[in-house]
Design a protein around this motif. Structure first.
Motif, short mmCIF file in Angstrom:
data_model
loop_
_atom_site.label_atom_id
_atom_site.label_comp_id
_atom_site.label_asym_id
_atom_site.label_seq_id
_atom_site.Cartn_x
_atom_site.Cartn_y
_atom_site.Cartn_z
N ASP A 15 38.07 39.18 47.07
CA ASP A 15 38.88 38.98 45.97
C ASP A 15 39.40 40.23 45.00
N ILE B 299 39.53 39.52 42.08
CA ILE B 299 39.13 39.36 40.16
C ILE B 299 37.96 39.79 40.63
N THR C 149 47.22 36.44 39.94
CA THR C 149 45.93 37.67 40.12
C THR C 149 46.33 38.95 39.81
#
Length: 309
Positions: free
Chosen positions: A202, A204, A243
């Protein structure tokens, strides 16, 4: 402004501070009893007003500061702040998945991105190294950071579409960060993508891994609101602006929605012309020097004002 540590394991030595406090007051209590055993109690109480032995609070504070500063120095305390710099390293991470062939840009998203990235290089000034990474379901190092900007342009021109399934923007961020370890200068990553990161790590989590306090990440989302077609099939808008915005803001960067060729070129131009960089200051030597200064000060006090006869 952020603080990081090169050797954080040494921070455990700060546990010595409460031990130091305990030993300090235990020693004072023991000294008080010892003094009263051989002293004229009534005379001492009359002269001192009830305080047989000074608590030496100033000495205790100095000792706590000395231990703390020594530990922070050994831990490699580093201060990060935003400043102006003409010397930095940068990696361009460009999405090379099949969806970049969508024709909502002329001739398609991929060629428009390459053209805008090439113009971006022309705006770069100062002592700058630029590298190039492409990614789809995996990441590829096309050029390690270099000051030869003509070589950077060639690397961008030679980028090819990769047919590996998916988009792994998280791995692209990690791969790019690994190329930025050589020089002790501000570091920037520019991520350009037209899709949602749907495989691998991901984005993040990737930012957390690389150290969001040490690298600025700018993100560019390339896709028009209408979408386009690719090999006769509809290529819908699949961006993940939430995101991309989070990744940028976590690092002090910015997300640019490039809904047209003009917006795409403006995004690259703004990034190239920004003077804001994450600067690094190693304050370990200063902490060490200050701790020695306090050590001499403490030594002077216990041999003069707080001297025990």
């Amino acid at each position: 402004m952020e603080i990081t540590f090169t050797n954080p394991r040494y921070l455990m030595l700060l546990l010595a501070v409460p031990i130091l406090i305990f030993v300090h007051f235990y020693t004072l209590k023991h000294t008080s009893r010892k003094a009263l055993r051989f002293a004229n109690y009534e005379a001492i109480m009359r002269v001192t007003g009830g305080e047989v032995v000074s608590k030496n609070v100033l000495v205790l504070v100095l000792r706590i500061c000395i231990v703390s500063f020594l530990v922070l120095s050994v831990a490699g305390t580093t201060l990060w702040y935003e400043g102006l710099s003409a010397r930095y390293d940068m990696v361009l991470a460009i999405d090379s998945s099949s969806s970049m062939l969508a024709n909502d840009y002329t001739p398609n998203r991929f060629e428009a991105a390459k053209n805008a990235a090439t113009l971006f290089v022309d705006y770069v000034t100062g002592d700058v190294k630029v590298g190039v990474v492409s990614f789809s379901g995996a990441s590829f190092i096309n050029l390690e950071p270099t000051t030869d900007l003509d070589l950077v342009k060639k690397a961008i021109a030679n980028l090819q579409i990769h047919t590996l399934g998916g988009t792994d923007a998280g791995q692209a961020i990690i791969t790019s960060s690994n190329l930025l370890r050589e020089r002790n200068v501000p570091k920037i990553i520019v991520v350009l993508t037209d899709g949602r990161s749907n495989v691998g790590i991901d984005p993040i989590d990737a930012v957390e891994q690389i150290g969001k306090d040490t690298i600025i990440v700018y993100t560019i989302g390339i896709a028009t609101g209408e979408g386009g077609t690719m090999d006769g099939l509809a290529a819908a808008l699949t961006l993940d602006p939430e995101t991309l915005t989070s990744v940028a803001e976590m690092t002090g960067g910015k997300y640019f929605p490039a809904t047209s060729i003009t917006a795409l070129e403006d995004a690259f131009k703004q990034i190239a012309q920004t003077q804001k960089k994450k600067m690094k200051l190693d304050i370990s030597p200063y902490l060490l020097i200050f701790s020695f200064f306090l050590l001499f000060l403490e030594w002077g006090l216990i041999n003069t004002k707080y001297r025990v006869l």
